[in-house]
Design a protein around this motif. Structure first.
Motif, mmCIF file in Angstrom:
data_model
loop_
_atom_site.group_PDB
_atom_site.id
_atom_site.type_symbol
_atom_site.label_atom_id
_atom_site.label_comp_id
_atom_site.label_asym_id
_atom_site.label_seq_id
_atom_site.Cartn_x
_atom_site.Cartn_y
_atom_site.Cartn_z
ATOM 1 N N TYR A 174 43.003 40.774 26.523
ATOM 2 C CA TYR A 174 43.666 40.526 27.716
ATOM 3 C C TYR A 174 43.220 41.879 28.908
ATOM 4 N N GLY A 177 39.696 42.385 29.434
ATOM 5 C CA GLY A 177 39.058 41.721 30.259
ATOM 6 C C GLY A 177 39.378 41.623 31.905
ATOM 7 N N SER A 178 40.960 41.905 32.203
ATOM 8 C CA SER A 178 41.247 41.873 33.740
ATOM 9 C C SER A 178 40.734 43.427 33.995
ATOM 10 N N ALA A 183 40.959 44.659 37.800
ATOM 11 C CA ALA A 183 41.563 45.137 37.957
ATOM 12 C C ALA A 183 42.078 46.649 37.672
ATOM 13 N N ARG A 185 45.768 48.549 36.699
ATOM 14 C CA ARG A 185 46.733 48.419 35.045
ATOM 15 C C ARG A 185 47.269 48.000 35.536
ATOM 16 N N GLN A 187 47.358 45.554 37.833
ATOM 17 C CA GLN A 187 47.426 44.862 38.190
ATOM 18 C C GLN A 187 47.771 43.834 37.120
ATOM 19 N N THR A 188 46.676 44.242 35.508
ATOM 20 C CA THR A 188 47.140 43.707 34.632
ATOM 21 C C THR A 188 48.028 43.533 33.978
ATOM 22 N N MET A 191 50.212 40.942 36.185
ATOM 23 C CA MET A 191 49.511 39.078 36.226
ATOM 24 C C MET A 191 49.393 38.888 35.147
ATOM 25 N N VAL A 192 49.000 39.527 33.660
ATOM 26 C CA VAL A 192 48.359 38.748 32.548
ATOM 27 C C VAL A 192 49.087 39.730 31.881
ATOM 28 N N PRO A 195 52.938 37.686 32.291
ATOM 29 C CA PRO A 195 53.397 36.335 31.946
ATOM 30 C C PRO A 195 52.335 36.020 30.185
ATOM 31 N N ALA A 196 51.823 37.115 29.637
ATOM 32 C CA ALA A 196 52.327 36.620 28.072
ATOM 33 C C ALA A 196 52.609 37.081 27.396
ATOM 34 N N ASN B 101 37.315 35.291 25.903
ATOM 35 C CA ASN B 101 38.783 36.478 25.919
ATOM 36 C C ASN B 101 39.599 35.299 27.550
ATOM 37 N N PHE B 103 42.919 34.199 30.164
ATOM 38 C CA PHE B 103 43.556 35.369 30.018
ATOM 39 C C PHE B 103 45.046 33.822 29.517
ATOM 40 N N TYR B 113 41.677 34.393 39.329
ATOM 41 C CA TYR B 113 41.145 36.263 38.855
ATOM 42 C C TYR B 113 41.059 37.094 39.485
#
Lengths: 287, 257
Positions: A174, A177-178, A183, A185, A187-188, A191-192, A195-196, B101, B103, B113
């Motif tokens: 994840y 990917g971000s 993005a 760090r 923001q990653t 936003m990801v 939430p995960a 991958n 999200f 995104y």
């Protein structure tokens, strides 16, 4: 041979079942005991008087627990207000923004915090925090604020270590990917990753909350323990747990039963909070 | 390599070396990547092809102890210059990973995104990009009625298409693909390869693959890596039919035979 093996399996299964049941039965016994001791007096004087009564004069058959209920909820909320942002920020820093050596050093130190006896926290609060509040903000110092701060610090290790586990459990794919989409760090993380990790983070907050509402000794030492509705954050406050601990030693008769009734209410509040927090966790996760 | 005209080159790599601590993962790699072509990078595991791919959008920066020497010139600028805007670089050079991958967000949130992280919040604009990106990866018809569904509920192939759509949404020029089909079954792989063919009209694609048939099928140019060295680079046809280097021939025939 096969039958012999399954017979052995059954034996193991049975004994494990007994062990598991014994753990559960302890919980059941505690529950039954508290309710058995506490419910009759609540029935006798009416639930409403316990929940909404503001006067706690057990020798005069006045068992109003509202100040203690409010007190418990206030200091728990205060502890969360202080502990959750600090705890989550620490966990995010240690997992996402610090190098391996620093977090390898800091994480065990934070876990050490959990091993300090609560009376020590109370003592430190009494020696430093209470005079500080008295001098700078006024009031007796023994207060909602002092209890909230001490509890906020006490729940940090719980929140931090569970949040760290939750954030570490988020797959690196994840993050990659971000970052690969341009993005930053932060923001990653925002936003990801968060939430995960949400359900794990909420679990950590629930456990921290449980620790805060159940903590007794440290709170007794810094909260002032007046059985009145606190008028401000600087006023003294008594929690449900303090109420039981302070008076159980000399209580008898209906007074003693009223302390068990306090336990019943504490029990129910913790159940409700857990249920709500679980519900919130599940709802947010699905969304 | 003479037939590759430098005018159409989008990326030029000049004596690029990568070190992980003491270990040298890439040894002075030199090559030119043509715009709007598919370049395949092949070689045995650990040969440095994935490392090379990740130097092109500086994803290797994330690895502790990684050090890079040499130049990667993209659009006339060395991306290893200190003043390079990494966020902008990664917007222009997107990446698709080995395992899909997406999200753990909705399909919609996945595709937009990249737009959001680059500061775009206009709903109309985002919807427009979403439509075009999903259209480009042939997912729009399948997914248009459930854009709010969790992306993790999609099939592996849909997830990988979604990841490609996510990259397309930010308007890249180059797409790096790190074994994009290795987690997919053969029919899904074939469809992703078709997709690469369509995408080639607009984008430059660089794909790392273990699968030599795949390299032969989809790519225009092929590079063969061995032990951190770019052994041979040229038109795919030539590499597979008449490799100039004996080591390339060993690898190609060994895998086929």
């Amino acid at each position: 041979m096969a039958r012999h093996k399954s017979g052995g399996d059954r034996l193991i299964r049975l004994s494990l079942l007994l062990v598991a049941l014994s753990a559960i039965s302890v919980l059941a016994i505690i529950t039954i005991f508290i309710f058995e001791q506490g419910l009759p007096i609540m029935a006798k004087y009416g639930l409403k008087n316990f929940l909404l009564g503001q006067d706690w004069f057990p020798s005069e058959q006045s068992f109003g627990l509202l100040p203690m209920i409010v007190g418990s909820l206030l200091v728990t909320l205060g502890a969360l207000v202080i502990g959750v942002p600090l705890g989550l920020a620490s966990a995010i820093f240690l997992t996402e923004f610090s190098n391996r050596r620093l977090s390898g050093f800091l994480k065990p130190v934070i876990e050490l915090l959990a091993g300090i006896p609560s009376v020590v926290y109370g003592f430190l609060g009494l020696m430093f925090l209470v005079p500080f509040i008295r001098k700078n903000f006024g009031g007796p110092g023994l207060s909602v604020l002092a209890a909230s701060i001490i509890l906020g610090i006490m729940i940090l290790p719980t929140i931090i270590s569970i949040a760290i586990d939750a954030i570490r459990a988020v797959p690196d794919s994840y993050r990659e990917g971000s970052i690969a989409l341009g993005a930053t760090r932060w923001q990653t993380v925002r936003m990801v990753v968060l939430p995960a990790a949400r359900s794990g983070l909420v679990a950590g907050i629930i456990l921290g909350m449980g620790r805060a509402i159940g903590e007794t000794m440290a709170v007794i030492m810094v909260a002032g323990n007046a059985a009145d509705l606190p008028g401000s954050l600087l006023a003294p406050v008594r929690t449900l747990t303090s109420n039981i601990a302070l008076e159980m030693a000399y209580a008898s008769g209906e007074h003693r039963q009223a302390l068990f009734a306090t336990g019943v209410i504490l029990f129910v509040i913790i159940m409700i909070l857990n249920f709500l927090a679980n519900l919130a966790a599940r709802k947010q996760f699905r969304k | 390599m003479a037939e590759i005209t430098s005018r159409k080159n989008i990326i030029e790599v000049k004596s690029l070396s990568v070190f992980y601590g003491q270990f040298q993962a890439l040894k002075s790699v030199q090559l030119e990547l043509q715009a709007r072509k598919i370049t395949a990078l092949i070689g045995p595991s650990g040969c440095g092809k994935s490392t090379f791919l990740r130097t092109l959008n500086r994803m290797n920066d994330l690895i502790e102890g990684a050090r890079t020497e040499g130049q990667v010139v993209f659009d006339g600028k060395n991306i290893y210059d200190p003043e390079t805007d990494l966020l902008e670089l990664r917007r222009r050079i997107g990446m698709v990973f080995q395992r899909p991958n997406p999200f753990p967000l909705s399909i919609f949130d996945n595709v937009v995104y990249g737009l959001r992280v680059h500061g775009q919040n206009d709903r109309r604009y985002m919807e427009e990009r979403l439509f075009r990106s999903l259209q480009a990866v042939n997912l729009w018809e399948e997914l248009k009625d459930r854009l709010e569904a969790d992306a993790l509920c999609l099939t592996g192939e849909q997830q990988q298409r979604l990841c490609i759509a996510r990259v397309l949404a930010v308007g890249p020029e180059v797409i790096l693909m790190d074994e994009p089909c290795s987690a997919l079954d053969p029919t899904a792989t074939a469809r992703i390869e078709d997709l690469m063919y369509q995408l080639k009209e607009k984008y430059t694609i660089i794909i790392v693959t273990h699968n030599m048939q795949q390299a032969a099928r989809v790519s225009d140019n092929t590079g063969y890596f061995l032990l951190g060295e770019l052994v041979e680079f040229g038109q795919t046809n030539q590499i597979f039919t008449s490799p100039r280097d004996a080591r390339t021939e060993d690898y190609i025939t060994g895998r086929f035979g």
